[in-house]
Design a protein around this motif. Sequence first.
Motif, short mmCIF file in Angstrom:
data_model
loop_
_atom_site.label_atom_id
_atom_site.label_comp_id
_atom_site.label_asym_id
_atom_site.label_seq_id
_atom_site.Cartn_x
_atom_site.Cartn_y
_atom_site.Cartn_z
N VAL A 4 0.86 -1.19 0.00
CA VAL A 4 0.00 0.00 0.00
C VAL A 4 0.89 1.23 0.00
CG1 VAL A 4 -1.80 1.25 1.23
CG2 VAL A 4 -1.81 -1.26 1.24
N THR A 5 0.73 2.07 -1.03
CA THR A 5 1.53 3.28 -1.18
C THR A 5 0.63 4.50 -1.08
OG1 THR A 5 2.97 2.06 -2.70
CG2 THR A 5 3.16 4.47 -2.71
N PRO A 6 0.91 5.41 -0.15
CA PRO A 6 0.08 6.62 -0.03
C PRO A 6 0.13 7.45 -1.31
CG PRO A 6 1.54 6.39 1.87
CD PRO A 6 1.97 5.37 0.86
N VAL A 7 -1.02 7.99 -1.71
CA VAL A 7 -1.10 8.89 -2.87
C VAL A 7 -1.35 10.32 -2.39
CG1 VAL A 7 -2.40 9.44 -4.97
CG2 VAL A 7 -1.89 7.05 -4.40
N THR A 8 -2.41 10.50 -1.60
CA THR A 8 -2.70 11.83 -1.04
C THR A 8 -3.69 11.70 0.11
OG1 THR A 8 -3.22 14.13 -1.63
CG2 THR A 8 -4.66 12.44 -2.53
N GLN A 9 -3.79 12.76 0.89
CA GLN A 9 -4.76 12.84 1.97
C GLN A 9 -5.47 14.18 1.87
OE1 GLN A 9 -3.31 12.04 5.91
NE2 GLN A 9 -1.97 10.40 5.23
N LEU A 10 -6.77 14.16 2.14
CA LEU A 10 -7.58 15.38 2.10
C LEU A 10 -8.45 15.45 3.34
CD1 LEU A 10 -8.89 14.69 -1.51
CD2 LEU A 10 -7.12 16.34 -0.94
N ARG A 11 -8.78 16.65 3.74
CA ARG A 11 -9.75 16.83 4.83
C ARG A 11 -10.87 17.69 4.27
NH1 ARG A 11 -10.44 15.36 9.70
NH2 ARG A 11 -8.27 14.83 10.06
N VAL A 12 -12.12 17.23 4.43
CA VAL A 12 -13.28 17.98 3.96
C VAL A 12 -13.59 19.05 5.01
CG1 VAL A 12 -15.70 17.82 3.27
CG2 VAL A 12 -14.15 15.91 2.80
N PRO A 13 -13.52 20.33 4.63
CA PRO A 13 -13.67 21.37 5.64
C PRO A 13 -15.06 21.45 6.27
CG PRO A 13 -13.40 22.34 3.45
CD PRO A 13 -13.21 20.86 3.32
N LEU A 14 -16.11 21.19 5.52
CA LEU A 14 -17.45 21.35 6.07
C LEU A 14 -17.89 20.16 6.91
CD1 LEU A 14 -19.24 23.04 3.05
CD2 LEU A 14 -18.31 24.10 5.10
N GLY A 15 -17.55 18.95 6.51
CA GLY A 15 -18.00 17.76 7.23
C GLY A 15 -16.94 17.16 8.14
N GLY A 16 -15.68 17.57 7.94
CA GLY A 16 -14.60 17.05 8.76
C GLY A 16 -14.13 15.65 8.39
N GLN A 17 -14.64 15.09 7.29
CA GLN A 17 -14.20 13.76 6.89
C GLN A 17 -12.73 13.82 6.46
OE1 GLN A 17 -16.85 15.30 5.53
NE2 GLN A 17 -18.63 14.00 5.79
N LEU A 34 -6.78 1.69 -6.89
CA LEU A 34 -6.78 2.90 -6.09
C LEU A 34 -7.74 2.68 -4.92
CD1 LEU A 34 -5.80 5.83 -5.76
CD2 LEU A 34 -7.90 6.51 -6.94
N ARG A 35 -7.19 2.70 -3.72
CA ARG A 35 -8.01 2.52 -2.51
C ARG A 35 -8.41 3.90 -2.00
NH1 ARG A 35 -5.87 -1.65 1.43
NH2 ARG A 35 -7.05 -2.89 -0.08
N THR A 36 -9.68 4.04 -1.73
CA THR A 36 -10.22 5.26 -1.13
C THR A 36 -10.70 4.91 0.27
OG1 THR A 36 -10.92 6.08 -3.28
CG2 THR A 36 -11.93 7.10 -1.36
N ARG A 37 -10.16 5.62 1.26
CA ARG A 37 -10.56 5.42 2.67
C ARG A 37 -11.16 6.74 3.15
NH1 ARG A 37 -6.44 4.07 6.58
NH2 ARG A 37 -8.10 2.97 7.62
N ILE A 38 -12.41 6.68 3.59
CA ILE A 38 -13.07 7.87 4.12
C ILE A 38 -13.38 7.61 5.58
CG2 ILE A 38 -15.04 9.43 3.93
CD1 ILE A 38 -15.26 8.49 0.97
N ARG A 39 -12.87 8.48 6.44
CA ARG A 39 -13.12 8.34 7.88
C ARG A 39 -14.03 9.47 8.33
NH1 ARG A 39 -9.64 10.09 12.54
NH2 ARG A 39 -8.38 10.88 10.84
N GLU A 40 -15.13 9.08 8.97
CA GLU A 40 -16.07 10.02 9.57
C GLU A 40 -16.19 9.65 11.03
OE1 GLU A 40 -19.54 11.10 6.85
OE2 GLU A 40 -19.08 9.04 6.28
N GLY A 41 -15.49 10.37 11.88
CA GLY A 41 -15.46 10.01 13.30
C GLY A 41 -14.79 8.66 13.47
N SER A 42 -15.51 7.68 14.01
CA SER A 42 -14.93 6.34 14.19
C SER A 42 -15.35 5.38 13.07
CB SER A 42 -15.37 5.76 15.54
OG SER A 42 -16.78 5.65 15.59
#
Length: 73
Positions: A4-17, A34-42
């Motif tokens: 697994v190689t990191p590509v980029t990380q983003l933070r959604v300003p309005l929802g905090g995801q 391409l793996r997409t991981r979305i974290r919302e809280g836990s």
Amino acid sequence: MPRVTPVTQLRVPLGGQHIELQQVDHDAGGMSLLRTRIREGSRFTVFDVDPLTARAWGEALLAWARSQPGPAP
């Protein structure tokens, strides 16, 4: 065990995801995904897409962003 190689990380300003994009390469070979991981809280949502799907998704995101008022991306 996949590599697994990191590509980029983003933070959604309005929802905090927190969004992480990673390249996944399996030891047995085959296409990279391409793996997409979305974290919302836990809670996590994780899915892998092939290059053709990633391209179509990316083009749809860009088309939408370009159609919105404000500075061009």
